[in-house]
Design a protein around this motif. Sequence first.
Motif, short mmCIF file in Angstrom:
data_model
loop_
_atom_site.label_atom_id
_atom_site.label_comp_id
_atom_site.label_asym_id
_atom_site.label_seq_id
_atom_site.Cartn_x
_atom_site.Cartn_y
_atom_site.Cartn_z
N CYS A 45 26.23 22.57 28.15
CA CYS A 45 27.40 21.70 28.26
C CYS A 45 28.42 22.11 27.21
O CYS A 45 28.10 22.25 26.04
CB CYS A 45 27.01 20.24 28.06
N ARG A 98 32.09 21.02 27.59
CA ARG A 98 33.17 20.03 27.55
C ARG A 98 32.53 18.64 27.61
O ARG A 98 32.28 18.10 28.67
CB ARG A 98 34.14 20.27 28.72
N HIS A 116 41.74 11.79 31.78
CA HIS A 116 41.59 13.11 32.40
C HIS A 116 42.67 13.32 33.47
O HIS A 116 43.34 14.34 33.50
CB HIS A 116 40.20 13.25 33.01
N ARG A 166 44.42 17.38 33.18
CA ARG A 166 43.38 18.37 32.89
C ARG A 166 42.80 18.91 34.19
O ARG A 166 42.57 18.18 35.14
CB ARG A 166 42.28 17.73 32.06
N THR A 167 42.57 20.21 34.21
CA THR A 167 41.99 20.82 35.40
C THR A 167 40.48 20.95 35.29
O THR A 167 39.80 21.01 36.29
CB THR A 167 42.60 22.22 35.64
N GLU A 168 39.96 20.98 34.07
CA GLU A 168 38.52 21.14 33.87
C GLU A 168 37.91 19.79 33.49
O GLU A 168 38.28 19.21 32.48
CB GLU A 168 38.27 22.14 32.74
N PRO A 169 36.99 19.29 34.30
CA PRO A 169 36.38 18.00 33.97
C PRO A 169 35.39 18.15 32.80
O PRO A 169 34.97 19.25 32.47
CB PRO A 169 35.63 17.63 35.25
N HIS A 170 35.03 17.03 32.22
CA HIS A 170 33.98 17.04 31.20
C HIS A 170 32.67 17.37 31.90
O HIS A 170 32.39 16.86 32.98
CB HIS A 170 33.89 15.68 30.51
N THR A 171 31.88 18.24 31.29
CA THR A 171 30.60 18.60 31.91
C THR A 171 29.53 17.55 31.64
O THR A 171 28.58 17.43 32.38
CB THR A 171 30.11 19.97 31.40
#
Length: 137
Positions: free
Chosen positions: A57, A59, A114, A119-124
Amino acid sequence: MNRQVPTLEDVAREAEVSRATVSRVVNGVRNVDPGRQDLDHYAGGRLAGERLLARGCRRVAMIGVPRDLRAGRDRLAGFRDVLARAGHDSPPVVEGAFTLDSGAAAMAGLLDEHVQGGRTEPHTRVFAPELVVRASA
């Protein structure tokens, strides 16, 4: 003479109290009850961070952190320290309480941030340091 300095664990074992109790005494926390067992919240946050990083993980966010409670501050500090040592930015943190409503609101706030932040990348992963918060998120 080569004397070894005792660790918190050594003192706790000798006094038959928790490591957290010894830590509170050493750090000057008032009203320590030696019979009360408590958790090492810093270590809990650190272990959660290490586990998430070990699983790949990258993000990670943290929700439901009550900064007015020592437990919340210590868990956050341990979590942030692990991520910083691994070269990661400080994670997004949504404050809250250790309650169902707070957990749901914190997760909604994180998702709103988000989306609104573009943001284009979500939290993992999302670290919710309390069972009640995790259940509601």
